[in-house]
Design an enzyme around this catalytic site. Structure first.
Site, PDB file in Angstrom:
ATOM      1  N   GLY A  10       0.839  -1.207   0.000  1.00  0.00           N
ATOM      2  CA  GLY A  10       0.000   0.000   0.000  1.00  0.00           C
ATOM      3  C   GLY A  10       0.870   1.251   0.000  1.00  0.00           C
ATOM      4  NE  ARG A  48      -2.141  -4.455  -1.279  1.00  0.00           N
ATOM      5  CZ  ARG A  48      -1.615  -3.974  -0.139  1.00  0.00           C
ATOM      6  NH1 ARG A  48      -0.563  -4.560   0.388  1.00  0.00           N
ATOM      7  NH2 ARG A  48      -2.156  -2.935   0.459  1.00  0.00           N
ATOM      8  CG  ASP A  69       4.638  -7.486   7.283  1.00  0.00           C
ATOM      9  OD1 ASP A  69       3.780  -6.601   7.388  1.00  0.00           O
ATOM     10  OD2 ASP A  69       4.358  -8.700   7.141  1.00  0.00           O
ATOM     11  CB  THR A 124       2.798   0.208   6.028  1.00  0.00           C
ATOM     12  OG1 THR A 124       1.439  -0.128   6.371  1.00  0.00           O
ATOM     13  CG2 THR A 124       3.694  -0.188   7.192  1.00  0.00           C
ATOM     14  CG  ASP A 179      -1.751  -1.043   8.126  1.00  0.00           C
ATOM     15  OD1 ASP A 179      -2.508  -0.100   7.838  1.00  0.00           O
ATOM     16  OD2 ASP A 179      -1.845  -2.177   7.620  1.00  0.00           O
ATOM     17  CG  ASP A 197       1.625  -3.478   9.937  1.00  0.00           C
ATOM     18  OD1 ASP A 197       2.503  -2.760   9.410  1.00  0.00           O
ATOM     19  OD2 ASP A 197       0.937  -4.277   9.281  1.00  0.00           O
ATOM     20  NE  ARG A 211      -3.648  -5.709   4.997  1.00  0.00           N
ATOM     21  CZ  ARG A 211      -2.711  -5.914   4.095  1.00  0.00           C
ATOM     22  NH1 ARG A 211      -2.778  -6.972   3.328  1.00  0.00           N
ATOM     23  NH2 ARG A 211      -1.707  -5.079   3.952  1.00  0.00           N
TER      24      ARG A 211
HETATM   25  N1  LIG Z   1       6.867 -14.062   1.245  1.00  0.00           N
HETATM   26  C1  LIG Z   1       7.134 -13.245   0.227  1.00  0.00           C
HETATM   27  N2  LIG Z   1       8.137 -13.524  -0.652  1.00  0.00           N
HETATM   28  C2  LIG Z   1       8.418 -12.698  -1.680  1.00  0.00           C
HETATM   29  N3  LIG Z   1       7.745 -11.575  -1.941  1.00  0.00           N
HETATM   30  C3  LIG Z   1       6.751 -11.234  -1.125  1.00  0.00           C
HETATM   31  C4  LIG Z   1       6.380 -12.041   0.016  1.00  0.00           C
HETATM   32  N4  LIG Z   1       5.352 -11.450   0.649  1.00  0.00           N
HETATM   33  C5  LIG Z   1       5.079 -10.337  -0.048  1.00  0.00           C
HETATM   34  N5  LIG Z   1       5.922 -10.196  -1.115  1.00  0.00           N
HETATM   35  C6  LIG Z   1       5.910  -9.134  -2.129  1.00  0.00           C
HETATM   36  O1  LIG Z   1       5.662  -7.872  -1.517  1.00  0.00           O
HETATM   37  C7  LIG Z   1       4.460  -7.326  -2.063  1.00  0.00           C
HETATM   38  C8  LIG Z   1       3.789  -6.459  -1.044  1.00  0.00           C
HETATM   39  O2  LIG Z   1       3.383  -7.244   0.070  1.00  0.00           O
HETATM   40  P1  LIG Z   1       2.008  -6.950   0.843  1.00  0.00           P
HETATM   41  O3  LIG Z   1       0.911  -6.906  -0.149  1.00  0.00           O
HETATM   42  O4  LIG Z   1       1.947  -7.916   1.956  1.00  0.00           O
HETATM   43  O5  LIG Z   1       2.178  -5.457   1.358  1.00  0.00           O
HETATM   44  P2  LIG Z   1       3.108  -4.851   2.483  1.00  0.00           P
HETATM   45  O6  LIG Z   1       4.467  -4.635   1.937  1.00  0.00           O
HETATM   46  O7  LIG Z   1       3.002  -5.684   3.722  1.00  0.00           O
HETATM   47  O8  LIG Z   1       2.465  -3.417   2.669  1.00  0.00           O
HETATM   48  P3  LIG Z   1       1.104  -2.967   3.422  1.00  0.00           P
HETATM   49  O9  LIG Z   1       1.417  -2.923   4.884  1.00  0.00           O
HETATM   50  O10 LIG Z   1       0.866  -1.646   2.864  1.00  0.00           O
HETATM   51  O11 LIG Z   1       0.052  -3.970   3.061  1.00  0.00           O
HETATM   52  C9  LIG Z   1       3.663  -8.551  -2.504  1.00  0.00           C
HETATM   53  O12 LIG Z   1       2.686  -8.250  -3.448  1.00  0.00           O
HETATM   54  C10 LIG Z   1       4.767  -9.414  -3.104  1.00  0.00           C
HETATM   55  O13 LIG Z   1       5.153  -8.960  -4.378  1.00  0.00           O
HETATM   56  O1  LIG Z   2      -5.585  -0.720  -0.890  1.00  0.00           O
HETATM   57  P1  LIG Z   2      -5.672  -2.184  -0.661  1.00  0.00           P
HETATM   58  O2  LIG Z   2      -4.744  -2.944  -1.533  1.00  0.00           O
HETATM   59  O3  LIG Z   2      -7.073  -2.645  -0.655  1.00  0.00           O
HETATM   60  O4  LIG Z   2      -5.117  -2.452   0.798  1.00  0.00           O
HETATM   61  C1  LIG Z   2      -5.756  -2.053   1.944  1.00  0.00           C
HETATM   62  C2  LIG Z   2      -4.847  -2.384   3.098  1.00  0.00           C
HETATM   63  O5  LIG Z   2      -3.641  -1.680   2.977  1.00  0.00           O
HETATM   64  C3  LIG Z   2      -3.391  -0.958   4.148  1.00  0.00           C
HETATM   65  O6  LIG Z   2      -3.868   0.356   3.941  1.00  0.00           O
HETATM   66  C4  LIG Z   2      -1.913  -0.891   4.429  1.00  0.00           C
HETATM   67  O7  LIG Z   2      -1.288  -0.200   3.405  1.00  0.00           O
HETATM   68  C5  LIG Z   2      -4.194  -1.662   5.220  1.00  0.00           C
HETATM   69  O8  LIG Z   2      -4.457  -0.840   6.311  1.00  0.00           O
HETATM   70  C6  LIG Z   2      -5.409  -2.050   4.427  1.00  0.00           C
HETATM   71  O9  LIG Z   2      -6.042  -3.163   4.979  1.00  0.00           O
END
Ligand SMILES: Nc1ncnc2c1ncn2[C@@H]1O[C@H](COP(=O)(O)OP(=O)(O)OP(=O)(O)O)[C@@H](O)[C@H]1O
Ligand SMILES: O=P(O)(O)OC[C@H]1O[C@](O)(CO)[C@@H](O)[C@@H]1O
Length: 305
Positions: A11, A72, A103, A125, A127, A129, A171
């Site tokens: 995000g 994503r 993460d 992020t 969040d 988190d 989330r």
């Molecule tokens: N276990 C993993 N191994 C490799 N790549 C990953 C893995 N988990 C996530 N990714 C990559 O990172 C991208 C972003 O992960 P995710 O959608 O969980 O968001 P995030 O980085 O946790 O951010 P947010 O907190 O905003 O959701 C995924 O779409 C994928 O491309």
């Molecule tokens: O915009 P998307 O991909 O629906 O993701 C929403 C999620 O992303 C976050 O905003 C984190 O970036 C969460 O708080 C929320 O659940």
């Protein structure tokens, strides 16, 4: 070190552009070129990038979202895709990679580090988190967004003596609900699963009514329940009518507050310093109010499965 790459993933979060600015500023001091990969890991897979110079980056410093784009990408989770990306980065002499995201994005960076790419993460992020760091980029701006939006809604709510159940993002994390609930002097904050008790909600409503409070406000973390579920349960069990409100992506937009701009610059500069020191598998963090860094592994170990 001659060339590094940066991408934003997951995000978007206000302050990501400021972090890119910090990376470019620090890299230029040491004559390091910076490639900005577009649309998160999707841009790495497609080898789609732009050269980042101050002229390109500076106009975005104070703007929310990420001008590089984000995504994503399920594709990037495949081992063979990661191997292809690592090969391409080596071929292009990209000596290090900074990944700005949550993460999930850190896990992607970690996979590349295991394939010989020097990687550093920046927590971006709303969040808040990510373990170990006291702050993630965008969290303070998201608080501002929620508080200012709800302030507006409360003017109407108090005119009508309405009861609101407001769902905020996060989330897996209740931080946004906790901070905004407190700032808004909410009647109830439902930030963790154990926080919801319909009898307590009923009691709270009745106490507030006895004080002749003109509006009532319950802030709910999306990971616990939706505003709609809150409305259905509370109305069914108590008979009090609830206005459900899903704030949605308004929470993630908007120009970053000053703290997120400064944090972005600090994180970006620190990430480049780490790469120059030859560090890898680390992420920037705020600990005791100071910018520092911790390892991906110690971060992952603290994330609840
Ligand atoms: N276990 C993993 N191994 C490799 N790549 C990953 C893995 N988990 C996530 N990714 C990559 O990172 C991208 C972003 O992960 P995710 O959608 O969980 O968001 P995030 O980085 O946790 O951010 P947010 O907190 O905003 O959701 C995924 O779409 C994928 O491309
Ligand atoms: O915009 P998307 O991909 O629906 O993701 C929403 C999620 O992303 C976050 O905003 C984190 O970036 C969460 O708080 C929320 O659940």
């Amino acid at each position: 070190m001659k060339r590094i790459g940066v991408l934003t993933s997951g995000g978007d979060a206000p302050g990501m552009n400021a972090a890119i600015n910090g990376i470019v500023d620090e890299a230029r001091k040491h004559n390091i070129e910076v490639r900005g990969y577009l649309e998160g890991y999707a841009g790495l897979i497609a080898n789609d990038y732009i050269e980042l110079t101050p002229e390109v980056v500076k106009p975005h410093h104070h703007v929310g979202g990420t001008f590089l784009g984000t995504s994503r990408s399920e594709e990037f989770k495949k081992a063979e895709v990661q191997a292809g990306v690592a090969k391409q980065l080596k071929q292009d002499n990209v000596d290090g990679l900074v990944v700005i995201g949550g993460d999930g994005s850190y896990h992607g960076a970690y996979s590349l580090s295991k394939l010989g790419i020097q990687t550093i993460g920046i927590p971006g992020t709303i969040d808040n988190d990510i373990p170990l760091t006291e702050l993630t980029l965008g969290f303070k701006t998201a608080i501002r967004n929620v508080v200012e939006t709800v302030d507006i809604i409360m003017q109407s709510a108090s005119s009508h003596k309405h009861l609101y159940g407001i769902e905020v993002m996060g989330r897996r994390a209740g931080d946004l609900a906790r901070w905004t609930g407190r700032a808004l002097d909410a009647d109830g904050i439902i930030a963790e699963p154990g926080d919801f008790d319909v009898n307590l909600v009923k009691e709270t409503i009745e106490k507030s009514q006895a004080m002749n409070k003109r509006y009532q406000l319950f802030i709910i973390a999306e990971g616990v329940m939706s505003a709609q579920e809150f409305k259905e349960v509370v109305e069914r069990e108590t008979g009090y009518p609830i206005h459900p409100l899903l704030l949605g992506h308004i929470q993630r937009g908007g120009n970053p507050v000053a703290e997120d701009r400064i944090l972005g610059l600090d994180f970006g500069e620190h990430a480049v310093a780490l790469l120059r020191e030859g560090k890898t598998e680390r992420c920037t963090a705020v600990i005791d109010n100071k910018v520092t860094d911790v390892s991906f592994e110690e971060t992952f170990a603290l994330i609840e499965k």
